[in-house]
Structures are given as C-alpha cells and as structure tokens.
Write a protein that holds these residues in place. Structure first.
Motif, PDB file in Angstrom:
ATOM      1  N   THR A   1     -35.940 -35.917  11.453  1.00 22.72           N
ATOM      2  CA  THR A   1     -35.461 -37.262  11.759  1.00 22.72           C
ATOM      3  C   THR A   1     -34.796 -37.285  13.136  1.00 22.72           C
ATOM      4  OG1 THR A   1     -33.255 -36.873  10.850  1.00 22.72           O
ATOM      5  CG2 THR A   1     -34.969 -37.595   9.306  1.00 22.72           C
ATOM      6  N   ALA A   2     -34.332 -38.463  13.515  1.00 20.83           N
ATOM      7  CA  ALA A   2     -33.616 -38.611  14.781  1.00 20.83           C
ATOM      8  C   ALA A   2     -32.381 -37.725  14.843  1.00 20.83           C
ATOM      9  CB  ALA A   2     -33.218 -40.072  14.986  1.00 20.83           C
ATOM     10  N   LEU A   3     -31.826 -37.383  13.678  1.00 22.73           N
ATOM     11  CA  LEU A   3     -30.632 -36.548  13.628  1.00 22.73           C
ATOM     12  C   LEU A   3     -30.939 -35.105  13.235  1.00 22.73           C
ATOM     13  CD1 LEU A   3     -28.083 -39.030  12.012  1.00 22.73           C
ATOM     14  CD2 LEU A   3     -28.530 -38.577  14.440  1.00 22.73           C
ATOM     15  N   GLY A   4     -32.224 -34.729  13.255  1.00 23.28           N
ATOM     16  CA  GLY A   4     -32.580 -33.331  13.064  1.00 23.28           C
ATOM     17  C   GLY A   4     -32.721 -32.856  11.641  1.00 23.28           C
ATOM     18  N   VAL A   5     -32.940 -33.760  10.688  1.00 19.85           N
ATOM     19  CA  VAL A   5     -33.043 -33.383   9.273  1.00 19.85           C
ATOM     20  C   VAL A   5     -34.497 -33.469   8.812  1.00 19.85           C
ATOM     21  CG1 VAL A   5     -32.358 -33.969   6.917  1.00 19.85           C
ATOM     22  CG2 VAL A   5     -30.706 -34.162   8.796  1.00 19.85           C
ATOM     23  N   TYR A   6     -34.944 -32.462   8.034  1.00 19.90           N
ATOM     24  CA  TYR A   6     -36.288 -32.466   7.464  1.00 19.90           C
ATOM     25  C   TYR A   6     -36.250 -32.978   6.030  1.00 19.90           C
ATOM     26  CZ  TYR A   6     -38.446 -29.701  11.215  1.00 19.90           C
ATOM     27  OH  TYR A   6     -38.947 -29.270  12.422  1.00 19.90           O
TER      28      TYR A   6
ATOM     29  N   MET B   1     -30.149 -28.600   3.710  1.00 20.39           N
ATOM     30  CA  MET B   1     -30.018 -27.646   4.811  1.00 20.39           C
ATOM     31  C   MET B   1     -29.210 -28.235   5.961  1.00 20.39           C
ATOM     32  SD  MET B   1     -31.736 -24.909   3.920  1.00 20.39           S
ATOM     33  CE  MET B   1     -33.126 -24.342   2.897  1.00 20.39           C
ATOM     34  N   GLY B   2     -29.060 -29.568   5.963  1.00 17.40           N
ATOM     35  CA  GLY B   2     -28.339 -30.200   7.047  1.00 17.40           C
ATOM     36  C   GLY B   2     -29.175 -30.238   8.307  1.00 17.40           C
ATOM     37  N   SER B   3     -28.514 -30.285   9.442  1.00 16.99           N
ATOM     38  CA  SER B   3     -29.207 -30.289  10.732  1.00 16.99           C
ATOM     39  C   SER B   3     -28.525 -29.301  11.664  1.00 16.99           C
ATOM     40  CB  SER B   3     -29.174 -31.692  11.350  1.00 16.99           C
ATOM     41  OG  SER B   3     -27.850 -32.036  11.704  1.00 16.99           O
ATOM     42  N   GLY B   4     -29.082 -29.200  12.853  1.00 19.72           N
ATOM     43  CA  GLY B   4     -28.537 -28.234  13.792  1.00 19.72           C
ATOM     44  C   GLY B   4     -27.163 -28.588  14.305  1.00 19.72           C
ATOM     45  N   GLY B   5     -26.751 -29.832  14.137  1.00 22.35           N
ATOM     46  CA  GLY B   5     -25.428 -30.216  14.613  1.00 22.35           C
ATOM     47  C   GLY B   5     -24.927 -31.449  13.924  1.00 22.35           C
ATOM     48  N   GLY B   6     -25.792 -32.068  13.124  1.00 17.21           N
ATOM     49  CA  GLY B   6     -25.396 -33.259  12.385  1.00 17.21           C
ATOM     50  C   GLY B   6     -25.244 -34.467  13.280  1.00 17.21           C
ATOM     51  N   GLY B   7     -24.985 -35.603  12.674  1.00 18.79           N
ATOM     52  CA  GLY B   7     -24.770 -36.821  13.433  1.00 18.79           C
ATOM     53  C   GLY B   7     -23.289 -37.058  13.596  1.00 18.79           C
ATOM     54  N   GLY B   8     -22.907 -38.314  13.530  1.00 21.24           N
ATOM     55  CA  GLY B   8     -21.477 -38.603  13.524  1.00 21.24           C
ATOM     56  C   GLY B   8     -20.864 -38.881  14.853  1.00 21.24           C
TER      57      GLY B   8
ATOM     58  N   TRP C   1     -33.605 -33.906  17.522  1.00 21.32           N
ATOM     59  CA  TRP C   1     -33.464 -32.486  17.841  1.00 21.32           C
ATOM     60  C   TRP C   1     -32.367 -31.855  17.007  1.00 21.32           C
ATOM     61  CZ3 TRP C   1     -32.171 -36.565  20.962  1.00 21.32           C
ATOM     62  CH2 TRP C   1     -30.806 -36.743  21.224  1.00 21.32           C
ATOM     63  N   TYR C   2     -32.352 -30.538  17.006  1.00 20.59           N
ATOM     64  CA  TYR C   2     -31.293 -29.772  16.360  1.00 20.59           C
ATOM     65  C   TYR C   2     -31.159 -28.476  17.131  1.00 20.59           C
ATOM     66  CZ  TYR C   2     -35.586 -28.103  14.112  1.00 20.59           C
ATOM     67  OH  TYR C   2     -36.867 -27.655  13.872  1.00 20.59           O
ATOM     68  N   GLN C   3     -30.039 -27.794  16.957  1.00 22.85           N
ATOM     69  CA  GLN C   3     -29.733 -26.634  17.774  1.00 22.85           C
ATOM     70  C   GLN C   3     -30.781 -25.541  17.623  1.00 22.85           C
ATOM     71  OE1 GLN C   3     -25.732 -25.288  17.350  1.00 22.85           O
ATOM     72  NE2 GLN C   3     -26.005 -23.460  18.598  1.00 22.85           N
ATOM     73  N   GLY C   4     -31.256 -25.042  18.758  1.00 19.71           N
ATOM     74  CA  GLY C   4     -32.191 -23.924  18.754  1.00 19.71           C
ATOM     75  C   GLY C   4     -33.630 -24.281  19.021  1.00 19.71           C
ATOM     76  N   ARG C   5     -33.973 -25.582  18.948  1.00 19.12           N
ATOM     77  CA  ARG C   5     -35.358 -25.993  19.157  1.00 19.12           C
ATOM     78  C   ARG C   5     -35.436 -27.234  20.040  1.00 19.12           C
ATOM     79  NH1 ARG C   5     -39.741 -25.042  16.585  1.00 19.12           N
ATOM     80  NH2 ARG C   5     -40.466 -25.586  18.676  1.00 19.12           N
ATOM     81  N   ALA C   6     -36.498 -27.267  20.861  1.00 19.89           N
ATOM     82  CA  ALA C   6     -36.800 -28.473  21.610  1.00 19.89           C
ATOM     83  C   ALA C   6     -37.414 -29.490  20.650  1.00 19.89           C
ATOM     84  CB  ALA C   6     -37.782 -28.146  22.743  1.00 19.89           C
ATOM     85  N   VAL C   7     -37.498 -30.726  21.071  1.00 18.91           N
ATOM     86  CA  VAL C   7     -38.089 -31.776  20.233  1.00 18.91           C
ATOM     87  C   VAL C   7     -39.570 -31.463  19.994  1.00 18.91           C
ATOM     88  CG1 VAL C   7     -38.645 -34.233  20.113  1.00 18.91           C
ATOM     89  CG2 VAL C   7     -36.445 -33.485  21.060  1.00 18.91           C
ATOM     90  N   HIS C   8     -39.993 -31.541  18.735  1.00 18.33           N
ATOM     91  CA  HIS C   8     -41.365 -31.134  18.410  1.00 18.33           C
ATOM     92  C   HIS C   8     -41.848 -31.763  17.107  1.00 18.33           C
ATOM     93  CE1 HIS C   8     -38.801 -28.398  16.122  1.00 18.33           C
ATOM     94  NE2 HIS C   8     -39.829 -28.218  15.289  1.00 18.33           N
ATOM     95  N   ILE C   9     -43.158 -31.708  16.911  1.00 20.94           N
ATOM     96  CA  ILE C   9     -43.826 -32.113  15.673  1.00 20.94           C
ATOM     97  C   ILE C   9     -44.729 -30.970  15.248  1.00 20.94           C
ATOM     98  CG2 ILE C   9     -45.536 -33.677  14.644  1.00 20.94           C
ATOM     99  CD1 ILE C   9     -44.568 -35.855  16.518  1.00 20.94           C
TER     100      ILE C   9
ATOM    101  N   ASN D   1     -26.593 -38.233  17.823  1.00 17.37           N
ATOM    102  CA  ASN D   1     -26.921 -36.834  17.530  1.00 17.37           C
ATOM    103  C   ASN D   1     -26.169 -35.926  18.499  1.00 17.37           C
ATOM    104  OD1 ASN D   1     -28.065 -34.325  17.045  1.00 17.37           O
ATOM    105  ND2 ASN D   1     -30.162 -35.086  16.951  1.00 17.37           N
ATOM    106  N   THR D   2     -25.178 -35.224  18.017  1.00 16.99           N
ATOM    107  CA  THR D   2     -24.348 -34.370  18.869  1.00 16.99           C
ATOM    108  C   THR D   2     -24.759 -32.900  18.823  1.00 16.99           C
ATOM    109  OG1 THR D   2     -22.733 -34.135  17.082  1.00 16.99           O
ATOM    110  CG2 THR D   2     -22.363 -35.903  18.673  1.00 16.99           C
ATOM    111  N   ALA D   3     -25.896 -32.608  18.225  1.00 14.29           N
ATOM    112  CA  ALA D   3     -26.366 -31.221  18.174  1.00 14.29           C
ATOM    113  C   ALA D   3     -26.657 -30.706  19.572  1.00 14.29           C
ATOM    114  CB  ALA D   3     -27.637 -31.130  17.328  1.00 14.29           C
ATOM    115  N   THR D   4     -26.387 -29.444  19.783  1.00 16.96           N
ATOM    116  CA  THR D   4     -26.720 -28.818  21.062  1.00 16.96           C
ATOM    117  C   THR D   4     -28.225 -28.864  21.241  1.00 16.96           C
ATOM    118  OG1 THR D   4     -24.833 -27.319  20.913  1.00 16.96           O
ATOM    119  CG2 THR D   4     -26.614 -26.699  22.421  1.00 16.96           C
ATOM    120  N   ARG D   5     -28.670 -29.419  22.354  1.00 18.44           N
ATOM    121  CA  ARG D   5     -30.097 -29.609  22.566  1.00 18.44           C
ATOM    122  C   ARG D   5     -30.710 -28.476  23.376  1.00 18.44           C
ATOM    123  NH1 ARG D   5     -33.728 -31.962  25.937  1.00 18.44           N
ATOM    124  NH2 ARG D   5     -32.149 -32.468  27.506  1.00 18.44           N
TER     125      ARG D   5
END
Length: 327
Positions: A127-132, A138-145, A210-218, A263-267
């Motif tokens: 998702t836009a906030l890094g959740v599958y 599992m959450g996301s790489g940095g979550g939203g908020g 996006w989420y921490q550790g990965r570039a934006v992808h499909i 989305n505040t996850a490290t990009r």
C-alpha cells in the motif's frame, strides 16, 4: 518459496518444468473473469513504442531463435509475501487509497518476439504506507502516522549497507529467506489476469508506497502451459519472476500526495536498492506517463517483458544479471 534467491543462481533451465510442474489454482472473482482483454489493437509482436529491442532486433515474428529479438527481462526474487491463490481480476485496488495506476504489460518470447498468449500474469505490491495484504500483522518498514515526506534523494542510506531486507517485523517484499505464511485473509493489491492473443494484459491499481530497505516496486510472475478453467488457472510452470520499478522523479512526486505524504519510513532510492539490477527497462524499470504538475490525477505505466516460455524461473534461479551485491 524457500532459500535465499539473492545468493542462489541455479542454472537449471529447459526440461526442468516437465518434471517439476507448478500446481496453481486461483479463485475466479465474478463470472467470465478469465476472458482475455483486448488492449493492444492489432499489434501482433514486438514492444511498446519507445522501447528498445536487442542488438540487431526486429519486431518480426519470423525472427529466428538463434538471432533473438528482445533482451530477456531480468529474473529477480519473488520475496516472502507471494500468495499462490490470488483473485483473477484486473482491478486489484479494492478500497485502498492512492494515486490511480494503470499498468499495461506485454509478454513476448524473447527469441521470436511472438506474443505469449493465454499466460497467467500475477502482480502484487504494498500500500501507500508499505503494508502487504495477507501480512498486515507484519506492519510496514516505518508505518504511517504523520511526519515530513521525503524530499530529494536521501543523503544517508539506511543503516549499514542496504541488503533489501528491512528490520524484523517489516515486509521485505523482494528478499530471499523463504516464504512467510499469511497472517490474514486480506487480498487487496493482488491479482492475476490472462494475456490476450497479442500478449497484452492490463491491471488497475494504485501507485505503490515504500518501506525501509526497498525502493518502490511491484512484484510479478508469468505462468505458462497451464489450463484456464471455470475455477481459474491450473498447472503449467513459472517462466518469469520479476519486479517492476519506478524512477525517482515519480516517487518524489508521489510523496507530496496524501496518503504517501504520511509515510515516514526511511526510503531506499533506486540506486540503493539491492534487488533492482540497475539495468534500466531490462531490469523492470517502467515507462511512466503522468501530469508532471499533478501526479495525483493518475499514472500510466507500461513495459514489455521478454521471457523464455520453455524455461522455469520460479525465484530460485535468479539470473546473474539480476543479482544484487548483498555484502
């Protein structure tokens, strides 16, 4: 899927699929969902306009296998969050918020440039906030908020050398290390559809976050030699496992739009990503079209995938050209 696909470079090809068929079955969402989509007009072979074919390439379907006509699209890992039971559908958005994205793909035989028709193409992304979906726990790489969205290219890479794996508990979405069992029954931003007689398939979704550790992808998989039934798609083998990527300008533009702006996850940038092969469109970099002044209106993306239909590439035999230096 077991094993670390980044570090595994098996070279078994050809007849492997005859003795190791991948049994797949997808649940059809609605009557007639397996009907092919005619999106390519009368184009029978070759690539989208503007795409570059291989050296000495032609779009002729009569090209010989020895000459080849298009570079093979790089194989990459499927990641731990693939679910082999997605819905057969083109619109995978459900109720997810985000910038509308139309993804048009063409699947061709890289040797002959003939379209690969009746193939089952899977795509899935966060998702836009890094959740599958299927892995919300599992959450996301940095979550939203709330917080400040990324601007420009990050001056600092994620802690340590990027390995493609975010911290424990966050999706890696493309790393090896084995398949993770789903934590829920959600299936948004996942789907399977059938290529038409020209090799085309189109999906409606939203621009990934996006989420921490990965570039934006499909993520994507292409399955061939199976059978379409009233229940979906069964049998056959996976001839391509890959990922699609987005250029930095488009990602930075998306970061100005809600909900991406929260989305505040490290990009991780495209050049920092250890899954992206750093080889342009051959490695899955999408061609994008959107209003540069207002990306929120929507994005159109397309790419031709050159595959080897007779080979099996199920994420355990990542090609050397697609490997990342995960040091």
């Amino acid at each position: 899927m077991t094993g670390n696909a980044e570090n595994s470079h098996e070279n078994e090809q050809g007849p492997k699929h005859k003795r190791d068929l991948t049994r797949r079955k997808v649940v059809v969402a609605g009557a007639g969902a397996v009907a092919a989509v005619a999106v390519g007009g009368t184009v029978a072979a070759g690539a989208f306009a503007g795409e570059t074919k291989g050296k000495g390439a032609t779009a002729s379907a009569s090209a010989t296998a020895s000459e080849g006509c298009y570079k093979l699209t790089s194989e990459t890992t499927e990641g731990p969050y693939y679910i082999d039971a997605d819905k057969v559908r083109q619109d995978i958005t459900e109720d997810e918020e985000g910038i509308p994205l139309t993804l048009e793909l063409k699947v061709i035989d890289a040797d002959t440039c003939k379209p690969v028709k009746n193939a089952a193409v899977d795509i899935w992304h966060c998702t836009a906030l890094g959740v599958y979906s299927g892995y919300e726990a599992m959450g996301s790489g940095g979550g939203g908020g709330g917080g400040t969205p990324p601007s420009g290219s990050p001056s600092d890479a994620p802690s340590g050398t990027p390995t493609g794996e975010p911290p424990s508990g966050a999706p890696s979405g493309g790393t090896g290390g084995g398949h993770s069992e789903p934590t829920d029954d959600e299936r948004y931003l996942r789907g399977t559809w059938k290529t038409d007689k020209h090799g085309y398939v189109t999906f409606k979704t939203v621009f990934p976050g996006w989420y921490q550790g990965r570039a934006v992808h499909i993520h994507t998989k292409v399955h061939v030699d199976g059978t379409w039934t009233d229940a979906g798609y069964e049998g056959g083998h996976t001839c391509h496992t890959g990922q699609f990527f987005f250029d930095e300008k488009s990602v930075l533009a998306s970061a100005e739009v809600s909900p991406y702006s929260t989305n505040t996850a490290t990009r991780t940038t495209l050049t920092e990503d250890t899954i992206y092969p750093q080889n342009g469109h051959e490695g899955g970099l999408l061609y994008l079209k959107y209003d540069k002044k207002n990306i929120a209106k929507g994005v159109q993306a397309h790419l031709t995938m050159g595959v080897a239909p007779d080979e099996t590439h199920d994420s355990t035999d990542t090609q050397p050209s697609a490997s990342a230096s995960a040091s």
